[in-house]
Write a protein that holds these residues in place. Structure first.
Motif, PDB file in Angstrom:
ATOM      1  N   LEU A 176       0.661  -1.239  -0.063  1.00 57.34           N
ATOM      2  CA  LEU A 176       0.138   0.114  -0.139  1.00 57.34           C
ATOM      3  C   LEU A 176       0.819   1.159  -0.013  1.00 57.34           C
ATOM      4  O   LEU A 176       0.485   2.175  -0.579  1.00 57.34           O
ATOM      5  N   TYR A 177       2.093   1.222   0.718  1.00 58.38           N
ATOM      6  CA  TYR A 177       2.980   2.317   0.636  1.00 58.38           C
ATOM      7  C   TYR A 177       3.464   2.518  -0.780  1.00 58.38           C
ATOM      8  O   TYR A 177       3.410   3.853  -1.247  1.00 58.38           O
ATOM      9  N   GLN A 178       4.133   1.509  -1.348  1.00 60.63           N
ATOM     10  CA  GLN A 178       4.284   1.822  -2.801  1.00 60.63           C
ATOM     11  C   GLN A 178       3.292   1.922  -3.792  1.00 60.63           C
ATOM     12  O   GLN A 178       3.680   2.857  -4.911  1.00 60.63           O
ATOM     13  N   ALA A 179       1.982   1.703  -3.572  1.00 63.56           N
ATOM     14  CA  ALA A 179       1.191   1.755  -4.300  1.00 63.56           C
ATOM     15  C   ALA A 179       0.487   3.239  -4.152  1.00 63.56           C
ATOM     16  O   ALA A 179      -0.305   3.786  -5.008  1.00 63.56           O
ATOM     17  N   GLY A 180       0.833   3.789  -2.937  1.00 59.40           N
ATOM     18  CA  GLY A 180       0.314   5.126  -2.706  1.00 59.40           C
ATOM     19  C   GLY A 180      -1.077   5.188  -2.050  1.00 59.40           C
ATOM     20  O   GLY A 180      -1.754   6.075  -2.266  1.00 59.40           O
ATOM     21  N   ILE A 181      -1.565   4.194  -1.421  1.00 65.09           N
ATOM     22  CA  ILE A 181      -2.885   4.072  -1.159  1.00 65.09           C
ATOM     23  C   ILE A 181      -3.235   3.776   0.486  1.00 65.09           C
ATOM     24  O   ILE A 181      -2.354   3.292   0.962  1.00 65.09           O
ATOM     25  N   HIS A 182      -4.072   4.539   0.757  1.00 59.77           N
ATOM     26  CA  HIS A 182      -4.127   4.573   2.644  1.00 59.77           C
ATOM     27  C   HIS A 182      -4.926   3.287   2.818  1.00 59.77           C
ATOM     28  O   HIS A 182      -5.597   2.903   2.161  1.00 59.77           O
ATOM     29  N   PRO A 183      -4.397   2.607   3.940  1.00 60.23           N
ATOM     30  CA  PRO A 183      -4.852   1.430   4.307  1.00 60.23           C
ATOM     31  C   PRO A 183      -6.233   1.275   4.539  1.00 60.23           C
ATOM     32  O   PRO A 183      -6.869   0.245   4.536  1.00 60.23           O
ATOM     33  N   GLU A 184      -6.748   2.197   5.063  1.00 64.49           N
ATOM     34  CA  GLU A 184      -8.211   2.597   5.585  1.00 64.49           C
ATOM     35  C   GLU A 184      -9.052   2.834   4.197  1.00 64.49           C
ATOM     36  O   GLU A 184     -10.264   3.053   4.467  1.00 64.49           O
ATOM     37  N   ARG A 185      -8.625   2.819   3.182  1.00 65.12           N
ATOM     38  CA  ARG A 185      -9.300   3.047   1.756  1.00 65.12           C
ATOM     39  C   ARG A 185     -10.380   1.926   1.732  1.00 65.12           C
ATOM     40  O   ARG A 185     -10.039   0.677   1.970  1.00 65.12           O
ATOM     41  N   ARG A 186     -11.669   2.150   1.374  1.00 67.23           N
ATOM     42  CA  ARG A 186     -12.387   0.642   1.131  1.00 67.23           C
ATOM     43  C   ARG A 186     -12.235   0.243  -0.288  1.00 67.23           C
ATOM     44  O   ARG A 186     -11.966   0.827  -1.256  1.00 67.23           O
TER      45      ARG A 186
END
Length: 260
Positions: A176-186
């Motif tokens: 998720l870090y490398q994809a630039g996505i917050h882990p609390e996204r649904r």
């Protein structure tokens, strides 16, 4: 806990040290680590040759020459050791296999959380353990289908072994870090491009970790875990590290890069 890359390394070690050998004896010193009785394990394995190995997520399966499979789950601290002399058995050996080439194979498990068992087939084991497709083998099309209709938070969803098998805490944080996505996204809020980024980073991280045989000190600089575990944290100016609690697990993010 051994994650998919560590288990892939154990698989490589098993193939080198034990595949093709016949089991001449089995000694169970801790019955809690076997999912059948010690007598059943011995009766099922002794006299059989270990023909091949397969891996599903964090689980290693070994084909028996007369049918069926032996299953190995490493738990938090499980590992394998091979040695020549019986007196060299390592500490915390819970199951000891004697092989027809004169060597021994030890299943070490200090915290007694690993398991050795038996199953009829790979599909039956996968169904019994509620395992999704292996994270390293799953196709983009299958990954898309898995996420379709899911509404949960993306981090717990990826860590659920019934979604894809083999992803652990640090791996999902890095994906998720490398994809630039917050882990609390649904999951249902992610665009196809974001899903594709997750899929591609999952493959990249797993393949890299497997190729490096889980030697964390050799991981590339673009891994978040490299920064987290680096003594000098030489990329500190680039990362605004925050720790969250998501699904009961400590979660590391770059607050600048990963935003809700």
């Amino acid at each position: 806990m051994p994650e998919l890359p560590e288990v892939a390394t154990y698989q490589k070690f098993f193939d080198m040290a034990a595949t093709g050998r016949k089991v001449t004896d089995v000694e169970v010193t801790e019955p809690r680590v076997v999912t059948v009785s010690p007598e059943e394990l011995q009766q099922s394995v002794v006299g059989q040759r270990w023909e091949e190995t397969q891996r599903i997520g964090k689980h290693l399966l070994v084909k028996l020459s007369k049918g069926g499979w032996m299953t190995v789950h490493f738990g938090m601290t499980g590992s394998l050791r091979s040695f020549k002399d019986r007196e060299d058995a390592p500490r915390f050996t819970k199951v000891l296999f004697a092989l027809d080439d004169g060597f021994f194979l030890s299943f070490r498990c200090p915290r007694i959380l690993g398991r050795i068992g038996l199953t009829e087939s790979l599909p039956s084991y996968q169904k019994d353990k509620k395992l999704g497709p292996d994270a390293l083998a799953v196709s983009w099309e299958a990954f898309q289908e898995i996420l379709d209709g899911r509404t949960g938070l993306i981090k717990p969803l990826l860590m659920n072994q019934s979604t894809v098998a083999g992803l652990g805490n640090w791996i999902v944080d890095d994906i998720l870090y490398q994809a630039g996505i917050h882990p609390e996204r649904r999951a249902n809020e992610l665009s196809e491009a974001e899903r594709k980024a997750i899929f591609n980073k999952m493959k990249y991280i797993l393949k890299t970790a497997v190729e490096l045989e889980s030697r964390y000190e050799d991981f590339p600089d673009d891994f978040l875990v490299t920064y987290r575990w680096s003594k000098n944290q030489h990329r500190q100016e680039e990362i605004n590290l925050e720790i969250l609690k998501i699904g009961g697990r400590s979660t590391y993010i770059d607050a600048k890069r990963q935003r809700l």
